[in-house]
Write an enzyme that holds these catalytic residues in place. Structure first.
Site, PDB file in Angstrom:
ATOM      1  N   ARG A  30       0.813  -1.221   0.000  1.00  0.00           N
ATOM      2  CA  ARG A  30       0.000   0.000   0.000  1.00  0.00           C
ATOM      3  C   ARG A  30       0.844   1.267   0.000  1.00  0.00           C
ATOM      4  O   ARG A  30       0.503   2.248   0.646  1.00  0.00           O
ATOM      5  CB  ARG A  30      -0.957   0.033   1.204  1.00  0.00           C
ATOM      6  CG  ARG A  30      -2.151  -0.875   0.988  1.00  0.00           C
ATOM      7  CD  ARG A  30      -3.347  -0.471   1.843  1.00  0.00           C
ATOM      8  NE  ARG A  30      -4.021  -1.698   2.228  1.00  0.00           N
ATOM      9  CZ  ARG A  30      -4.170  -2.103   3.480  1.00  0.00           C
ATOM     10  NH1 ARG A  30      -3.763  -1.360   4.477  1.00  0.00           N
ATOM     11  NH2 ARG A  30      -4.756  -3.240   3.728  1.00  0.00           N
ATOM     12  N   ARG A  34      -3.563   6.375   0.916  1.00  0.00           N
ATOM     13  CA  ARG A  34      -4.172   7.592   1.473  1.00  0.00           C
ATOM     14  C   ARG A  34      -3.283   8.369   2.431  1.00  0.00           C
ATOM     15  O   ARG A  34      -3.603   9.477   2.803  1.00  0.00           O
ATOM     16  CB  ARG A  34      -5.481   7.221   2.191  1.00  0.00           C
ATOM     17  CG  ARG A  34      -6.610   6.880   1.248  1.00  0.00           C
ATOM     18  CD  ARG A  34      -7.833   6.383   1.999  1.00  0.00           C
ATOM     19  NE  ARG A  34      -7.579   5.070   2.589  1.00  0.00           N
ATOM     20  CZ  ARG A  34      -8.438   4.452   3.411  1.00  0.00           C
ATOM     21  NH1 ARG A  34      -9.562   5.044   3.765  1.00  0.00           N
ATOM     22  NH2 ARG A  34      -8.156   3.268   3.898  1.00  0.00           N
ATOM     23  N   ARG A  43      -7.407  11.305  -5.930  1.00  0.00           N
ATOM     24  CA  ARG A  43      -8.567  10.422  -5.800  1.00  0.00           C
ATOM     25  C   ARG A  43      -9.854  11.160  -5.414  1.00  0.00           C
ATOM     26  O   ARG A  43     -10.936  10.580  -5.479  1.00  0.00           O
ATOM     27  CB  ARG A  43      -8.285   9.368  -4.702  1.00  0.00           C
ATOM     28  CG  ARG A  43      -7.506   8.126  -5.095  1.00  0.00           C
ATOM     29  CD  ARG A  43      -8.349   6.959  -5.544  1.00  0.00           C
ATOM     30  NE  ARG A  43      -9.757   7.105  -5.361  1.00  0.00           N
ATOM     31  CZ  ARG A  43     -10.429   6.686  -4.310  1.00  0.00           C
ATOM     32  NH1 ARG A  43      -9.827   6.089  -3.332  1.00  0.00           N
ATOM     33  NH2 ARG A  43     -11.727   6.845  -4.244  1.00  0.00           N
ATOM     34  N   ASP A  79      -6.870  -3.185  -7.120  1.00  0.00           N
ATOM     35  CA  ASP A  79      -7.478  -3.789  -5.940  1.00  0.00           C
ATOM     36  C   ASP A  79      -7.684  -5.277  -6.187  1.00  0.00           C
ATOM     37  O   ASP A  79      -7.903  -5.681  -7.331  1.00  0.00           O
ATOM     38  CB  ASP A  79      -8.822  -3.118  -5.646  1.00  0.00           C
ATOM     39  CG  ASP A  79      -9.325  -3.471  -4.256  1.00  0.00           C
ATOM     40  OD1 ASP A  79     -10.095  -4.442  -4.127  1.00  0.00           O
ATOM     41  OD2 ASP A  79      -8.914  -2.814  -3.281  1.00  0.00           O
ATOM     42  N   TYR A 157     -14.389 -12.848   0.762  1.00  0.00           N
ATOM     43  CA  TYR A 157     -15.091 -11.575   0.507  1.00  0.00           C
ATOM     44  C   TYR A 157     -16.417 -11.796  -0.216  1.00  0.00           C
ATOM     45  O   TYR A 157     -17.416 -11.152   0.069  1.00  0.00           O
ATOM     46  CB  TYR A 157     -14.225 -10.656  -0.357  1.00  0.00           C
ATOM     47  CG  TYR A 157     -13.240  -9.814   0.408  1.00  0.00           C
ATOM     48  CD1 TYR A 157     -13.667  -8.792   1.266  1.00  0.00           C
ATOM     49  CD2 TYR A 157     -11.866 -10.004   0.250  1.00  0.00           C
ATOM     50  CE1 TYR A 157     -12.751  -8.001   1.955  1.00  0.00           C
ATOM     51  CE2 TYR A 157     -10.945  -9.213   0.940  1.00  0.00           C
ATOM     52  CZ  TYR A 157     -11.399  -8.217   1.782  1.00  0.00           C
ATOM     53  OH  TYR A 157     -10.503  -7.432   2.461  1.00  0.00           O
TER      54      TYR A 157
END
Length: 360
Positions: A30, A34, A43, A79, A157
């Site tokens: 990552r 962010r 973004r 992703d 998921y």
């Protein structure tokens, strides 16, 4: 892949293949994230998956951390849940909540709703375009890593419909519907294989498989429902790369919290085994042996420490792992509230201490 700029820094690839390196290479899971103000800015105006489907934006987000830090590899911004999307499932990213599947798999019959044959170029071509564009835009600065989620993690998921602390719904399938579980895992593995081969054809120079939910399984379920597919993916990707005269790129398996499976993972056909922060480096090395490169495993929360402390922790980590056959990384991804300067301190400490250890 032809016509790409010549690679200037191959330290990461050499370490992955077990060749000697002047210093220990480093990248962060990552690293495009962010915690970077420029990432948040890029973004801001767009939905998460819309960003994933825009090659130009993926390229920009992948390059941002490299403008700030002397990292030794880039990892394409994407992703793991693009694979369930390719199978026809709808996933939305809910701010503050994470990914949510609008219609998770509830019954075995729901498997019939999934695409049984996936044309990865048609469904995931945007990832391939992002990889090719990024590979050119990197100008040979560092290698580009492609990736996918592993079958069990994606299955969990698809059944849970999002994140879960217990994975009880997904695990109940393994106990109640073992055959249907294998059908789903096989379907996922086949798509993942084509997806990873497509990434190399597009320009990826290494591949990482994320079995992020391995810790929910334990030895027996892992042996039955995760390991066979992890092995098969490595084997089949490599044979298809050979068939298609594509480069045999190093492959990394990262099975979070799967200490119980390290010996098996060492023999699963991957050049690199990634480690989370809950295992001692010496123990991991003893179980994995000397023929596989290790990657990891600083506790991501260590980056909240003062910079000098980060340096000390990195030095200790390098002394424990040794500077060769080793790629420095965190034991999981960077968190959104981390200070970019501390990420820089981590990267620089790896380079400085590993060079020092190699000299002496």
């Amino acid at each position: 892949p032809k016509g790409f700029p010549k690679l200037k820094n191959d330290t990461f690839l050499r370490a992955a293949r077990g060749e000697d390196t002047e210093y220990t290479p480093v990248w962060c899971m990552r690293q495009a994230g962010r915690y970077l103000p420029e990432f948040r800015e890029t973004r801001a105006s767009q939905d998460f998956f819309a960003t994933c489907q825009t090659p130009k934006l993926c390229c920009e987000l992948t390059l941002q951390p490299l403008r700030r830090f002397p990292l030794d590899a880039a990892i394409i911004f994407s992703d793991i849940l693009v694979v369930p999307q390719a199978l026809g499932m709808e996933v939305v990213m809910v701010p503050g909540k994470g990914p949510i599947f609008t219609e998770p798999l509830k019954e075995v019959e729901d498997l019939l709703k999934l695409r049984q044959k996936v044309d990865v170029t048609a469904e995931l071509g945007y990832v391939f375009q992002a990889i090719t564009l990024t590979r050119h835009s990197l100008e040979g600065k560092v290698p580009l890593i492609g990736f996918s989620g592993a079958p069990w993690t994606l299955m969990s998921y698809m059944i849970e419909g999002g994140g879960s602390t217990t994975m009880a719904k997904a695990k109940s399938w393994l106990y109640r519907h073992p055959e249907a579980s294998h059908r789903l895992l096989r379907l996922l593995a086949d798509v993942i294989i084509d997806y990873l081969v497509g990434q190399v054809a597009a320009g990826a120079q290494a591949l990482q498989l994320f079995e992020s939910h391995a810790g929910h399984l334990g030895p027996e379920l892992f042996q039955d429902f995760a390991l066979p597919y992890i092995r098969d993916i490595a084997q089949t990707v490599k044979s298809k790369l050979k068939e298609e005269a594509l480069p045999l790129v190093p492959m990394i398996i990262f099975a979070k919290d799967a200490h119980y499976a390290l010996r098996d993972l060492a023999h699963a056909g991957y050049e690199v085994v990634g480690l989370d922060w809950t295992i001692r480096p010496q123990e991991a090395r003893a179980q994995i042996g000397k023929d596989v490169t290790l990657q990891g495993n600083l506790d991501p929360c260590a980056l909240y420490a003062p910079k000098e402390k980060i340096g000390e922790l990195v030095k200790k980590m390098l002394e424990s792992f040794g500077t060769q056959r080793y790629i420095a990384n965190l034991g999981h991804g960077l968190y959104p509230d981390m200070n970019p300067e501390h990420v820089g301190a981590f990267v620089e400490a790896v380079h400085a201490h590993s060079r020092h250890i190699n000299k002496h």
